[in-house]
Scaffold this motif. Structure first.
Motif, mmCIF file in Angstrom:
data_model
loop_
_atom_site.group_PDB
_atom_site.id
_atom_site.type_symbol
_atom_site.label_atom_id
_atom_site.label_comp_id
_atom_site.label_asym_id
_atom_site.label_seq_id
_atom_site.Cartn_x
_atom_site.Cartn_y
_atom_site.Cartn_z
ATOM 1 N N VAL A 157 -0.839 4.479 10.625
ATOM 2 C CA VAL A 157 -1.418 3.205 10.206
ATOM 3 C C VAL A 157 -0.259 2.234 10.097
ATOM 4 N N ILE A 158 -0.306 1.180 10.892
ATOM 5 C CA ILE A 158 0.790 0.217 10.913
ATOM 6 C C ILE A 158 0.282 -1.159 10.503
ATOM 7 N N THR A 159 1.014 -1.777 9.591
ATOM 8 C CA THR A 159 0.615 -3.063 9.050
ATOM 9 C C THR A 159 1.735 -4.080 9.210
ATOM 10 N N GLY A 160 1.394 -5.307 8.870
ATOM 11 C CA GLY A 160 2.395 -6.340 8.640
ATOM 12 C C GLY A 160 2.610 -6.391 7.141
ATOM 13 N N ARG A 161 2.519 -7.568 6.561
ATOM 14 C CA ARG A 161 2.776 -7.744 5.125
ATOM 15 C C ARG A 161 1.597 -7.226 4.313
ATOM 16 N N VAL A 162 1.838 -6.176 3.574
ATOM 17 C CA VAL A 162 0.917 -5.693 2.549
ATOM 18 C C VAL A 162 1.738 -5.536 1.277
ATOM 19 N N ALA A 163 1.079 -5.565 0.148
ATOM 20 C CA ALA A 163 1.785 -5.321 -1.106
ATOM 21 C C ALA A 163 2.401 -3.928 -1.033
ATOM 22 N N ASP A 164 3.670 -3.818 -1.378
ATOM 23 C CA ASP A 164 4.370 -2.540 -1.238
ATOM 24 C C ASP A 164 3.621 -1.367 -1.868
ATOM 25 N N PRO A 165 3.085 -1.514 -3.085
ATOM 26 C CA PRO A 165 2.358 -0.374 -3.673
ATOM 27 C C PRO A 165 1.133 0.036 -2.863
ATOM 28 N N SER A 166 0.558 -0.891 -2.102
ATOM 29 C CA SER A 166 -0.639 -0.573 -1.314
ATOM 30 C C SER A 166 -0.372 0.484 -0.259
ATOM 31 N N LEU A 167 0.860 0.558 0.213
ATOM 32 C CA LEU A 167 1.203 1.588 1.193
ATOM 33 C C LEU A 167 0.994 2.989 0.612
ATOM 34 N N PHE A 168 1.170 3.115 -0.698
ATOM 35 C CA PHE A 168 0.984 4.394 -1.384
ATOM 36 C C PHE A 168 -0.416 4.509 -1.988
ATOM 37 N N LEU A 169 -0.919 3.402 -2.533
ATOM 38 C CA LEU A 169 -2.214 3.430 -3.199
ATOM 39 C C LEU A 169 -3.385 3.611 -2.234
ATOM 40 N N ALA A 170 -3.293 3.037 -1.046
ATOM 41 C CA ALA A 170 -4.395 3.168 -0.088
ATOM 42 C C ALA A 170 -4.671 4.641 0.259
ATOM 43 N N PRO A 171 -3.645 5.448 0.558
ATOM 44 C CA PRO A 171 -3.945 6.870 0.794
ATOM 45 C C PRO A 171 -4.522 7.571 -0.433
ATOM 46 N N ILE A 172 -4.077 7.166 -1.623
ATOM 47 C CA ILE A 172 -4.625 7.777 -2.849
ATOM 48 C C ILE A 172 -6.096 7.430 -2.992
ATOM 49 N N VAL A 173 -6.447 6.166 -2.799
ATOM 50 C CA VAL A 173 -7.840 5.732 -2.892
ATOM 51 C C VAL A 173 -8.671 6.419 -1.818
ATOM 52 N N GLN A 174 -8.159 6.494 -0.617
ATOM 53 C CA GLN A 174 -8.869 7.160 0.475
ATOM 54 C C GLN A 174 -9.112 8.627 0.155
ATOM 55 N N HIS A 175 -8.147 9.254 -0.452
ATOM 56 C CA HIS A 175 -8.222 10.664 -0.828
ATOM 57 C C HIS A 175 -9.322 10.890 -1.852
#
Length: 182
Positions: free
Chosen positions: A164-182
Protein backbone atom coordinates in the motif's frame (compact mmCIF):
# COMPACT_ATOMS: atom_id res chain seq x y z
CA UNK A 1 -13.85 -11.06 21.02
CA UNK A 2 -10.23 -12.20 20.87
CA UNK A 3 -8.24 -11.49 17.74
CA UNK A 4 -4.96 -12.98 16.64
CA UNK A 5 -1.84 -10.96 17.44
CA UNK A 6 -0.76 -8.40 14.87
CA UNK A 7 2.93 -7.71 14.30
CA UNK A 8 3.93 -4.42 12.69
CA UNK A 9 7.56 -3.50 12.16
CA UNK A 10 8.99 -0.09 11.37
CA UNK A 11 11.55 -0.47 8.61
CA UNK A 12 12.23 3.25 8.07
CA UNK A 13 11.57 6.41 10.05
CA UNK A 14 12.73 9.00 7.50
CA UNK A 15 13.77 9.15 3.85
CA UNK A 16 17.50 8.76 4.51
CA UNK A 17 17.11 5.97 7.06
CA UNK A 18 19.23 2.84 6.73
CA UNK A 19 17.99 0.11 4.36
CA UNK A 20 19.26 -2.98 6.18
CA UNK A 21 16.97 -2.94 9.26
CA UNK A 22 13.88 -3.36 7.08
CA UNK A 23 15.43 -6.41 5.45
CA UNK A 24 16.33 -7.89 8.86
CA UNK A 25 12.78 -7.26 10.09
CA UNK A 26 11.31 -8.89 6.98
CA UNK A 27 13.60 -11.90 7.36
CA UNK A 28 13.40 -12.40 11.11
CA UNK A 29 10.56 -10.34 12.54
CA UNK A 30 7.64 -12.69 11.93
CA UNK A 31 5.71 -9.61 10.75
CA UNK A 32 2.28 -9.08 9.32
CA UNK A 33 3.10 -5.53 8.18
CA UNK A 34 6.28 -3.59 7.50
CA UNK A 35 5.87 0.19 7.62
CA UNK A 36 8.29 2.41 5.73
CA UNK A 37 7.70 5.98 6.91
CA UNK A 38 9.85 8.11 4.60
CA UNK A 39 8.02 11.40 4.06
CA UNK A 40 8.29 14.83 5.64
CA UNK A 41 7.29 18.34 4.61
CA UNK A 42 10.73 18.96 3.13
CA UNK A 43 10.82 15.68 1.21
CA UNK A 44 7.32 16.12 -0.23
CA UNK A 45 8.19 19.63 -1.42
CA UNK A 46 11.33 18.28 -3.10
CA UNK A 47 9.25 15.47 -4.62
CA UNK A 48 6.73 18.03 -5.96
CA UNK A 49 9.63 19.95 -7.51
CA UNK A 50 10.91 16.74 -9.09
CA UNK A 51 7.41 16.00 -10.45
CA UNK A 52 7.21 19.51 -11.94
CA UNK A 53 10.49 18.82 -13.76
CA UNK A 54 9.34 15.38 -14.92
CA UNK A 55 5.71 14.21 -14.43
CA UNK A 56 6.90 10.58 -14.29
CA UNK A 57 8.86 11.34 -11.10
CA UNK A 58 7.88 12.75 -7.71
CA UNK A 59 8.06 9.56 -5.66
CA UNK A 60 10.76 8.78 -3.10
CA UNK A 61 14.20 8.76 -4.72
CA UNK A 62 15.13 5.58 -2.79
CA UNK A 63 11.99 3.65 -3.78
CA UNK A 64 13.74 1.09 -5.98
CA UNK A 65 16.74 0.68 -3.69
CA UNK A 66 14.60 0.26 -0.57
CA UNK A 67 12.04 -2.14 -2.10
CA UNK A 68 14.27 -4.30 -4.30
CA UNK A 69 15.44 -6.60 -1.47
CA UNK A 70 12.03 -6.45 0.26
CA UNK A 71 9.64 -7.52 -2.49
CA UNK A 72 10.83 -11.16 -2.66
CA UNK A 73 10.86 -11.36 1.15
CA UNK A 74 7.34 -10.00 1.65
CA UNK A 75 6.00 -12.35 -0.99
CA UNK A 76 7.75 -15.34 0.58
CA UNK A 77 6.74 -14.48 4.15
CA UNK A 78 3.26 -13.03 3.55
CA UNK A 79 4.20 -9.57 4.85
CA UNK A 80 2.40 -6.47 3.63
CA UNK A 81 4.24 -3.16 3.16
CA UNK A 82 2.58 0.15 4.05
CA UNK A 83 4.55 3.21 2.99
CA UNK A 84 4.30 6.89 2.15
CA UNK A 85 7.13 6.63 -0.39
CA UNK A 86 4.67 7.71 -3.08
CA UNK A 87 5.41 11.29 -1.94
CA UNK A 88 4.10 13.66 -4.64
CA UNK A 89 3.31 10.91 -7.14
CA UNK A 90 1.92 7.73 -5.54
CA UNK A 91 0.51 6.51 -8.87
CA UNK A 92 3.94 6.61 -10.52
CA UNK A 93 5.43 4.86 -7.47
CA UNK A 94 2.80 2.14 -7.78
CA UNK A 95 3.71 1.63 -11.43
CA UNK A 96 7.41 1.38 -10.52
CA UNK A 97 6.68 -1.26 -7.87
CA UNK A 98 4.61 -3.30 -10.34
CA UNK A 99 7.41 -3.01 -12.91
CA UNK A 100 9.98 -4.14 -10.32
CA UNK A 101 7.84 -7.13 -9.32
CA UNK A 102 7.33 -8.08 -12.95
CA UNK A 103 11.09 -8.02 -13.54
CA UNK A 104 11.54 -10.26 -10.48
CA UNK A 105 8.74 -12.54 -11.69
CA UNK A 106 6.72 -11.86 -8.54
CA UNK A 107 2.95 -11.53 -8.41
CA UNK A 108 2.61 -8.42 -6.24
CA UNK A 109 -0.68 -6.58 -5.74
CA UNK A 110 -0.22 -2.83 -5.23
CA UNK A 111 -2.81 -0.35 -3.93
CA UNK A 112 -2.25 3.39 -4.32
CA UNK A 113 -3.80 5.96 -1.98
CA UNK A 114 -4.22 9.43 -3.48
CA UNK A 115 -6.08 12.62 -2.60
CA UNK A 116 -3.56 14.44 -0.46
CA UNK A 117 -2.35 16.87 -3.15
CA UNK A 118 -4.58 19.95 -2.80
CA UNK A 119 -2.46 22.49 -4.66
CA UNK A 120 -4.94 22.78 -7.55
CA UNK A 121 -7.70 23.65 -5.05
CA UNK A 122 -5.91 26.74 -3.78
CA UNK A 123 -6.82 30.13 -5.14
CA UNK A 124 -4.25 32.93 -5.43
CA UNK A 125 -6.58 34.88 -3.13
CA UNK A 126 -6.45 32.21 -0.39
CA UNK A 127 -5.34 33.96 2.77
CA UNK A 128 -2.53 32.44 4.80
CA UNK A 129 -3.56 32.10 8.46
CA UNK A 130 -0.18 33.02 9.93
CA UNK A 131 0.24 36.26 7.99
CA UNK A 132 -3.27 37.06 6.72
CA UNK A 133 -1.63 37.69 3.34
CA UNK A 134 -3.03 36.23 0.11
CA UNK A 135 -1.18 33.29 -1.39
CA UNK A 136 -0.33 35.34 -4.51
CA UNK A 137 2.01 37.55 -2.45
CA UNK A 138 4.35 34.62 -1.86
CA UNK A 139 6.90 33.10 -4.21
CA UNK A 140 5.79 30.30 -6.49
CA UNK A 141 3.99 27.70 -4.34
CA UNK A 142 4.87 24.20 -5.53
CA UNK A 143 3.37 22.02 -2.82
CA UNK A 144 0.14 21.90 -0.80
CA UNK A 145 -0.82 18.61 0.77
CA UNK A 146 -3.51 17.57 3.22
CA UNK A 147 -2.76 14.88 5.76
CA UNK A 148 -4.97 11.91 4.97
CA UNK A 149 -5.89 9.54 7.77
CA UNK A 150 -6.77 5.95 8.49
CA UNK A 151 -10.09 6.13 6.62
CA UNK A 152 -8.34 6.95 3.34
CA UNK A 153 -6.10 3.91 3.71
CA UNK A 154 -8.67 1.29 4.71
CA UNK A 155 -9.96 0.53 1.18
CA UNK A 156 -6.39 -0.10 0.02
CA UNK A 157 -5.78 -2.48 2.90
CA UNK A 158 -9.14 -4.19 2.37
CA UNK A 159 -8.09 -4.91 -1.23
CA UNK A 160 -5.52 -7.37 0.09
CA UNK A 161 -2.65 -5.49 -1.56
CA UNK A 162 0.86 -6.65 -0.77
CA UNK A 163 2.06 -3.05 -0.95
CA UNK A 164 0.00 0.00 0.00
CA UNK A 165 1.68 3.18 -1.17
CA UNK A 166 0.55 6.66 -0.25
CA UNK A 167 1.56 10.27 -0.48
CA UNK A 168 1.03 12.47 2.57
CA UNK A 169 -0.83 10.68 5.33
CA UNK A 170 -0.57 11.35 9.04
CA UNK A 171 2.44 9.34 10.21
CA UNK A 172 0.48 7.38 12.85
CA UNK A 173 -2.03 6.35 10.16
CA UNK A 174 0.61 4.16 8.55
CA UNK A 175 0.48 2.03 11.71
CA UNK A 176 -3.12 2.62 12.80
CA UNK A 177 -4.72 1.66 9.48
CA UNK A 178 -3.42 -1.94 9.64
CA UNK A 179 -4.55 -2.13 13.28
CA UNK A 180 -8.05 -0.93 12.39
CA UNK A 181 -8.17 -3.27 9.40
CA UNK A 182 -7.10 -6.15 11.64
Amino acid sequence: MVTAPLRIGSGAGFQGDRFEPAVVLAEQGNLDYLVLECLAERTIALAQKSKLDDPALGYDAFLRRRLEPLLPLIKKRGIRIVTNMGAANPAAAGRIIIEMARQMRLAIKVAVVTGDDVLAQLSPDTRIIESDRPLRTYANVISANAYLGVEAMLPALASGADVVITGRVADPSLFLAPIVQH
